[in-house]
Scaffold this motif. Structure first.
Motif, PDB file in Angstrom:
ATOM      1  N   TRP A 201       0.827  -1.206   0.000  1.00  0.00           N
ATOM      2  CA  TRP A 201       0.000   0.000   0.000  1.00  0.00           C
ATOM      3  C   TRP A 201       0.857   1.250   0.000  1.00  0.00           C
ATOM      4  O   TRP A 201       0.492   2.264  -0.551  1.00  0.00           O
ATOM      5  CB  TRP A 201      -0.960   0.003   1.194  1.00  0.00           C
TER       6      TRP A 201
ATOM      7  N   ILE B 167      -3.650   1.339   9.593  1.00  0.00           N
ATOM      8  CA  ILE B 167      -4.869   0.705   9.071  1.00  0.00           C
ATOM      9  C   ILE B 167      -5.899   1.764   8.697  1.00  0.00           C
ATOM     10  O   ILE B 167      -6.528   1.691   7.632  1.00  0.00           O
ATOM     11  CB  ILE B 167      -5.449  -0.268  10.108  1.00  0.00           C
ATOM     12  N   ASP B 168      -6.062   2.766   9.559  1.00  0.00           N
ATOM     13  CA  ASP B 168      -7.036   3.829   9.292  1.00  0.00           C
ATOM     14  C   ASP B 168      -6.705   4.567   8.003  1.00  0.00           C
ATOM     15  O   ASP B 168      -7.605   4.902   7.219  1.00  0.00           O
ATOM     16  CB  ASP B 168      -7.064   4.818  10.459  1.00  0.00           C
TER      17      ASP B 168
ATOM     18  N   ILE C 192      -4.903   3.394   5.389  1.00  0.00           N
ATOM     19  CA  ILE C 192      -5.134   2.508   4.239  1.00  0.00           C
ATOM     20  C   ILE C 192      -6.627   2.452   3.913  1.00  0.00           C
ATOM     21  O   ILE C 192      -7.031   2.428   2.740  1.00  0.00           O
ATOM     22  CB  ILE C 192      -4.605   1.092   4.503  1.00  0.00           C
ATOM     23  N   GLU C 193      -7.469   2.454   4.948  1.00  0.00           N
ATOM     24  CA  GLU C 193      -8.921   2.405   4.735  1.00  0.00           C
ATOM     25  C   GLU C 193      -9.404   3.640   3.980  1.00  0.00           C
ATOM     26  O   GLU C 193     -10.310   3.549   3.136  1.00  0.00           O
ATOM     27  CB  GLU C 193      -9.639   2.276   6.073  1.00  0.00           C
TER      28      GLU C 193
ATOM     29  N   ARG D  95      -8.659   2.942   0.465  1.00  0.00           N
ATOM     30  CA  ARG D  95      -9.553   1.904  -0.061  1.00  0.00           C
ATOM     31  C   ARG D  95     -10.911   2.508  -0.422  1.00  0.00           C
ATOM     32  O   ARG D  95     -11.471   2.213  -1.493  1.00  0.00           O
ATOM     33  CB  ARG D  95      -9.728   0.787   0.972  1.00  0.00           C
TER      34      ARG D  95
ATOM     35  N   TYR E 142      -5.752  -2.819  -1.376  1.00  0.00           N
ATOM     36  CA  TYR E 142      -5.773  -2.165  -0.073  1.00  0.00           C
ATOM     37  C   TYR E 142      -6.421  -3.054   0.985  1.00  0.00           C
ATOM     38  O   TYR E 142      -5.977  -3.097   2.137  1.00  0.00           O
ATOM     39  CB  TYR E 142      -6.514  -0.830  -0.164  1.00  0.00           C
ATOM     40  N   GLU E 143      -7.480  -3.765   0.602  1.00  0.00           N
ATOM     41  CA  GLU E 143      -8.153  -4.659   1.547  1.00  0.00           C
ATOM     42  C   GLU E 143      -7.221  -5.761   2.012  1.00  0.00           C
ATOM     43  O   GLU E 143      -7.184  -6.120   3.196  1.00  0.00           O
ATOM     44  CB  GLU E 143      -9.400  -5.256   0.891  1.00  0.00           C
TER      45      GLU E 143
ATOM     46  N   ILE F 192      -4.783  -4.268   4.455  1.00  0.00           N
ATOM     47  CA  ILE F 192      -5.386  -4.080   5.775  1.00  0.00           C
ATOM     48  C   ILE F 192      -5.367  -5.388   6.559  1.00  0.00           C
ATOM     49  O   ILE F 192      -5.025  -5.419   7.750  1.00  0.00           O
ATOM     50  CB  ILE F 192      -6.826  -3.547   5.632  1.00  0.00           C
TER      51      ILE F 192
ATOM     52  N   THR G 278      -1.877  -6.089   7.681  1.00  0.00           N
ATOM     53  CA  THR G 278      -1.480  -5.194   8.759  1.00  0.00           C
ATOM     54  C   THR G 278      -2.141  -5.589  10.070  1.00  0.00           C
ATOM     55  O   THR G 278      -1.534  -5.504  11.147  1.00  0.00           O
ATOM     56  CB  THR G 278      -1.832  -3.739   8.397  1.00  0.00           C
ATOM     57  N   LYS G 279      -3.406  -6.021  10.010  1.00  0.00           N
ATOM     58  CA  LYS G 279      -4.093  -6.464  11.221  1.00  0.00           C
ATOM     59  C   LYS G 279      -3.414  -7.679  11.837  1.00  0.00           C
ATOM     60  O   LYS G 279      -3.391  -7.837  13.066  1.00  0.00           O
ATOM     61  CB  LYS G 279      -5.557  -6.773  10.910  1.00  0.00           C
TER      62      LYS G 279
END
Length: 492
Positions: A6, A139-140, A142-143, A146, A161-162, A165, A168-169
């Protein structure tokens, strides 16, 4: 740090622009504005003699052709309509040691920039050591990208991107809850602390043992909610960037600087910050306004304003700059066994009403170790006559893929070299460069794309062996001819 996809797709433009800085070969201040230093101290006045350029018979311009010898080049020339010589009277050789870091020096640096009574924390460098809070911010962000991709009906990009995420999680599971209190001061850590009620980070990388020496990198920047405060002022902004005005790329010339302090006061704050960190022997070699820009999720600039000042510092010897030159575009400084890496000492300091808010530095030289010796230089004419032979011999030893070499700039500077096979010494030289595509930029700002580079020793007219010097400076990056694996050559 690890490279997530990303970042490659969404942040490639922003990463290049964040706090752009220039090397000291790209000065925005005039010679008259500069302060002359002998590794930090003012030059002695009334020492007799005249300006060096006049005494050496240096012309304002030149149009020269050198003997090609056995170099197989069809032409070696130098054409420059503005020869650069600092307004000084003396020249020196200066022996020095490489920068060395130990726990005591690192501790002094860290404690100088943070309020110790508020606590100082740290974590190891690298994405794999990020805290849960840092990962959640990632994460925020990247969202946001997305969602933007979905709005633009770029389903394939949104899926990338999904996936990022989800990856990353997964890192969140093993991530520490927070930074830990400092127990040991070493390099290759990110230190976090408070200064005047705001949170900042200090990253120091490099060697940290008494027996190791080399290149040290330093980054000091906001690490609290400063960006969130800026973002709250501009609707639809998802990130901010800061860059020097010369490298901003947008039309902002007519704007007034909104910083509440003047440039002179800001410069004193920048110098005081370096003094507290124990960084000495650096002189200002450029300044410009800082531009902060607000970007939306599509990386379009919503707003931009001048607010603050950026100061560039480099080493000067007797009022003359040491070279900070990118050799990576010079083909005869690389071969199947390796190449010469970027080398030099530079610091960029950004100041606004809150004080110093960003510092980026590369340090290679221990200026406290300097021992100088005055030297006599060849006249311009004698140097040219010596260079007529030495340049051809240099290109015979290190052939270039070019059929002809046409230097278009010459400047009097200091560069490191090796004496007696092991001693490191700064010597006065004439730096001859051939540059092309002068609008190229990197993380240090705009710079000339240098395709040919020669250092002519101003004392005896010989050519400095840049490759052998790089090996002793540990800036020769050797490669295994069979595997292609790289390793830094370390001098013993």
């Amino acid at each position: 740090m690890s490279g997530n996809s990303w970042r490659k797709t969404a942040l490639v433009m922003s990463v290049l622009a964040v706090c752009g800085m220039c090397g000291c070969e790209n000065r925005s201040s005039s010679d008259e504005d500069r302060t002359d230093y002998i590794y930090g101290d003012s030059i002695e006045e009334n020492h007799g003699g005249g300006p060096l350029g006049i005494r050496l018979g240096v012309p304002d311009s030149c149009d020269l052709t050198f003997d090609t010898g056995h170099s197989k080049l069809s032409e070696i020339s130098l054409v420059d309509d503005d020869i650069q010589v600092a307004n000084v009277d003396r020249a020196y050789t200066v022996s020095f040691d490489r920068m060395r870091m130990d726990t005591s020096r690192i501790q002094d640096m860290v404690e100088s920039v943070f309020d110790k009574d508020q606590g100082i924390y740290c974590r190891d460098d690298g994405d794999e050591n990020m805290t849960k809070e840092e990962i959640q911010k990632e994460i925020d962000l990247i969202e946001v990208y997305r969602q933007q991709a979905l709005e633009e009906r770029q389903q394939d990009v949104a899926e990338i991107y999904e996936s990022d995420i989800a990856e990353t999680k997964n890192r969140m599971k093993e991530a520490p809850d927070s930074y830990t209190p400092v127990r040991e001061y070493t390099t290759n850590k990110i230190y976090i602390g408070q200064h005047d009620g705001e949170q900042y980070s200090l990253w120091i990388s490099g060697d940290d043992t008494a027996d190791a020496s080399g290149r040290v990198s330093i980054v000091y920047e906001p690490a609290g909610d400063q960006e969130q405060k800026y973002l709250a002022d501009v609707e639809n902004a998802v990130m901010t960037e800061t860059a020097g005005e010369n490298y901003f790329g947008g039309d902002i010339d007519d704007q007034e600087n909104k910083c509440g302090i003047d440039e002179n006061t800001a410069e004193h704050e920048a110098q005081a910050f370096l003094d507290r960190m124990g960084i000495s022997g650096m002189a200002k070699c450029g300044s410009q306004a800082v531009v902060r820009s607000w970007l939306d999720s599509g990386f379009e600039i919503i707003k931009a304003e001048k607010n603050g000042y950026m100061f560039e510092f480099g080493i000067q010897i007797g009022g003359v700059d040491t070279a900070y030159i990118d050799p990576t575009g010079v083909d005869n400084l690389k071969n199947k066994n390796g190449y010469v890496m970027y080398e030099g000492d530079w610091i960029s300091v950004c100041v606004d009403d809150s004080g110093v808010f960003n510092v980026r530095a590369t340090l290679s030289t221990d200026t406290d170790s300097f021992v100088r010796e005055k030297v006599d230089l060849l006249s311009w004419e004698d140097m040219v006559n010596k260079a007529d032979e030495s340049i051809a011999e240099y290109y015979e030893k290190y052939p270039t893929a070019y059929s002809e070499v046409r230097f278009n700039n010459v400047e009097f500077m200091y560069v490191p070299c090796i004496q007696d096979g092991e001693n490191l010494v700064y010597i006065p030289v004439w730096v001859l460069t051939q540059s092309e595509n002068n609008d190229i930029s990197d993380e240090h700002g705009a710079y000339d794309n240098i395709v040919q580079l020669v250092y002519i020793n101003a004392v005896d007219g010989s050519c400095v062996d840049i490759i052998e010097t790089a090996k002793c400076l540990e800036t020769w990056y050797g490669t295994d001819p069979e595997t292609g694996a790289g390793t830094k050559t370390i001098s013993k």
